[in-house]
Write a protein that holds these residues in place. Sequence first.
Motif, PDB file in Angstrom:
ATOM      1  N   SER A 441       0.825  -1.204   0.000  1.00 31.87           N
ATOM      2  CA  SER A 441       0.000   0.000   0.000  1.00 31.87           C
ATOM      3  C   SER A 441       0.867   1.265   0.000  1.00 31.87           C
ATOM      4  O   SER A 441       2.044   1.238   0.378  1.00 31.87           O
ATOM      5  CB  SER A 441      -0.908   0.009   1.228  1.00 31.87           C
ATOM      6  OG  SER A 441      -0.140   0.203   2.414  1.00 31.87           O
ATOM      7  N   ALA A 442       0.238   2.385  -0.395  1.00 37.45           N
ATOM      8  CA  ALA A 442       0.942   3.658  -0.398  1.00 37.45           C
ATOM      9  C   ALA A 442       1.349   4.065   1.010  1.00 37.45           C
ATOM     10  O   ALA A 442       2.420   4.652   1.219  1.00 37.45           O
ATOM     11  CB  ALA A 442       0.066   4.752  -1.032  1.00 37.45           C
ATOM     12  N   GLU A 443       0.513   3.749   1.998  1.00 34.48           N
ATOM     13  CA  GLU A 443       0.827   4.081   3.396  1.00 34.48           C
ATOM     14  C   GLU A 443       2.067   3.334   3.867  1.00 34.48           C
ATOM     15  O   GLU A 443       2.932   3.907   4.558  1.00 34.48           O
ATOM     16  CB  GLU A 443      -0.361   3.752   4.297  1.00 34.48           C
ATOM     17  CG  GLU A 443      -1.589   4.627   4.084  1.00 34.48           C
ATOM     18  CD  GLU A 443      -2.356   4.243   2.813  1.00 34.48           C
ATOM     19  OE1 GLU A 443      -2.090   3.143   2.253  1.00 34.48           O
ATOM     20  OE2 GLU A 443      -3.200   5.044   2.386  1.00 34.48           O
ATOM     21  N   LEU A 448       8.042   3.150   5.018  1.00 34.55           N
ATOM     22  CA  LEU A 448       9.388   2.660   4.707  1.00 34.55           C
ATOM     23  C   LEU A 448      10.301   3.822   4.327  1.00 34.55           C
ATOM     24  O   LEU A 448      11.463   3.868   4.752  1.00 34.55           O
ATOM     25  CB  LEU A 448       9.329   1.646   3.562  1.00 34.55           C
ATOM     26  CG  LEU A 448      10.696   1.083   3.125  1.00 34.55           C
ATOM     27  CD1 LEU A 448      11.317   0.262   4.251  1.00 34.55           C
ATOM     28  CD2 LEU A 448      10.568   0.241   1.857  1.00 34.55           C
ATOM     29  N   VAL A 449       9.784   4.757   3.550  1.00 32.22           N
ATOM     30  CA  VAL A 449      10.580   5.919   3.141  1.00 32.22           C
ATOM     31  C   VAL A 449      11.071   6.684   4.362  1.00 32.22           C
ATOM     32  O   VAL A 449      12.246   7.060   4.455  1.00 32.22           O
ATOM     33  CB  VAL A 449       9.744   6.831   2.216  1.00 32.22           C
ATOM     34  CG1 VAL A 449      10.405   8.191   2.086  1.00 32.22           C
ATOM     35  CG2 VAL A 449       9.582   6.193   0.845  1.00 32.22           C
ATOM     36  N   SER A 475      -0.185   3.392  -7.761  1.00 30.08           N
ATOM     37  CA  SER A 475       0.805   2.665  -6.974  1.00 30.08           C
ATOM     38  C   SER A 475       2.142   3.394  -6.985  1.00 30.08           C
ATOM     39  O   SER A 475       2.588   3.857  -8.042  1.00 30.08           O
ATOM     40  CB  SER A 475       0.986   1.253  -7.542  1.00 30.08           C
ATOM     41  OG  SER A 475      -0.240   0.544  -7.487  1.00 30.08           O
ATOM     42  N   PRO A 476       2.808   3.506  -5.845  1.00 28.40           N
ATOM     43  CA  PRO A 476       4.112   4.178  -5.799  1.00 28.40           C
ATOM     44  C   PRO A 476       5.153   3.452  -6.652  1.00 28.40           C
ATOM     45  O   PRO A 476       5.051   2.242  -6.895  1.00 28.40           O
ATOM     46  CB  PRO A 476       4.478   4.126  -4.312  1.00 28.40           C
ATOM     47  CG  PRO A 476       3.176   3.972  -3.594  1.00 28.40           C
ATOM     48  CD  PRO A 476       2.329   3.134  -4.497  1.00 28.40           C
ATOM     49  N   LEU A 503      12.219  -3.788  10.530  1.00 29.69           N
ATOM     50  CA  LEU A 503      11.767  -3.051  11.714  1.00 29.69           C
ATOM     51  C   LEU A 503      10.276  -2.734  11.639  1.00 29.69           C
ATOM     52  O   LEU A 503       9.579  -2.704  12.662  1.00 29.69           O
ATOM     53  CB  LEU A 503      12.564  -1.752  11.857  1.00 29.69           C
ATOM     54  CG  LEU A 503      14.032  -1.896  12.283  1.00 29.69           C
ATOM     55  CD1 LEU A 503      14.749  -0.556  12.194  1.00 29.69           C
ATOM     56  CD2 LEU A 503      14.120  -2.456  13.706  1.00 29.69           C
ATOM     57  N   LEU A 504       9.792  -2.506  10.411  1.00 29.34           N
ATOM     58  CA  LEU A 504       8.374  -2.165  10.219  1.00 29.34           C
ATOM     59  C   LEU A 504       7.495  -3.394  10.018  1.00 29.34           C
ATOM     60  O   LEU A 504       6.279  -3.269   9.888  1.00 29.34           O
ATOM     61  CB  LEU A 504       8.228  -1.233   9.007  1.00 29.34           C
ATOM     62  CG  LEU A 504       8.915   0.137   9.117  1.00 29.34           C
ATOM     63  CD1 LEU A 504       8.837   0.874   7.789  1.00 29.34           C
ATOM     64  CD2 LEU A 504       8.274   0.969  10.221  1.00 29.34           C
TER      65      LEU A 504
END
Length: 519
Positions: A441-443, A448-449, A475-476, A503-504
Amino acid sequence: MKNLSSPFAYTVKLSECGSKHLALYLSIREAITEGKLAPGERLPSTRQLAALYDVSRGSVSVAYDMLTAEGFVQSGVGRGTFVSGWRADEAASRLSGGPNDDWCPPMASPDLTSWGRKLMEPNSAMYDPLPDADPSYSVSEIISFVPEGVGTGWFPWTEWKAEVALQWKRLGDSKRDDIHSAEGSLPLRLAIASRLRRERGITCDAGDVVITSGSMQAIALLSQLLLEEGKTAVIESPCYTGIHRAVYATGANVIAEQVDGSGIVPRDWKAQLLFVTPTRQFPTGAVLSYERRRELLSWASRSSAWIIEDDYDSDFRWGGRPIEPLKALDREGRVVYVGTFSRSMSVGVRIGYAVLPKELIQPFIMAKKLYDPYPTGIAEQQALAGWMTEGGYNRHMRRMRRIYGKLENCLRVGLERELHGLFEVLPSDAGLHLFARWNLSAEEYERLVRECAKLGVTWRDGARYETSRSNVSGSPSSLFGFAHLDDSRIEEGIRRISQAAHLLGLIDSHKGQGGTVHA
């Protein structure tokens, strides 16, 4: 002048010129032009300034006279000396501490043309939504996958500087300074035409080639020559931001045509001009199929339209011979072929070129003469011509293809092995960056960014290049450049991205298996 501690850089100027009155003049003028002294501000008296810098009042008077003669200051008997730019009554009001004491004149707003206003309008091409890396990391510690062209460490600077120095000597020894026209160095145009015939299958000679200050100058000039309000241009979506801005600034209508795995999708556009990157679409890397190439040429013939082909980095190909350009298939003179050496040498080497149909050669040259009546960087142009003729450029390209081929493989393998399930790297066998689509997803992409920025690793967001509003919220996607890095930094960058993803909870902790927590 309220503060007399040392209002001017007098000592510095004195050490440079050795003359007291000249040092005073230069230091006061510098303070005025840099805005350290506001219009209407009163200067110290000749007595005060003489005492401050241990000079004679005569030296101060000479300096003030020079400033007055050049219009930097104004003076009046019994009133003192003021910085120019205010009427006497306004200066007196400021000096007396009146209501205008803190008043500043409004900044002039230029009455720009339509072209100028469009250049200044904010748009997505100027916006990169990715955050900067954590400032706690030093510049050397940050790993940026943002494409930066070729790495300066790979270029043979010693050999190149020797070529340029030789050409400067020859230019200095020449008795004439008018032997080079706006078209650029004739030896370079001959070398380019020979290379294009031999390696790209393009039928051309030196008379068809015009040297420009990089490919973007050619694109901008062609846009100004062929587009205006009421006309229509087709661009790819996504596409290079420079093309988008050049077309938009002309006031022409813009059709942003979607790109798929085989390049731009041809349609029967009602347009006069098409910008296309057929040998390696920017930024996706898609190669335009042969069938679509024929369709584009057929459309141009039916519509009496022009095609501008930007072949920006297909020289770096890992899968054999470079793809045949659209220009090589052009039999009616409808295609302008634009190339650059900035991608293969250095972004600081601003040498590009355009191979023009006969009907466009003179209009293009006349437009270029407005900006460059005498060719810029002529020593560099001559040096490149010699380097190409003597084989140095080909040796450089062979070496770079080996190096960049290994770096590209290192990055591709790392992305596919460590980040499988997150990014889908699009197939490509050429160029200096990889294009990848985000699978989640974009979120999650934004999370991550942000986490990667904290770990000192960044890349270029693909949304920067979207020209169709309907696809900006899709979609990114991401661009990962590698030519400015070495294999160790590429591996470290991938490791940091993988660390952030773990980590995420975006990928399995079982290293090497890939997948996502949503699977």
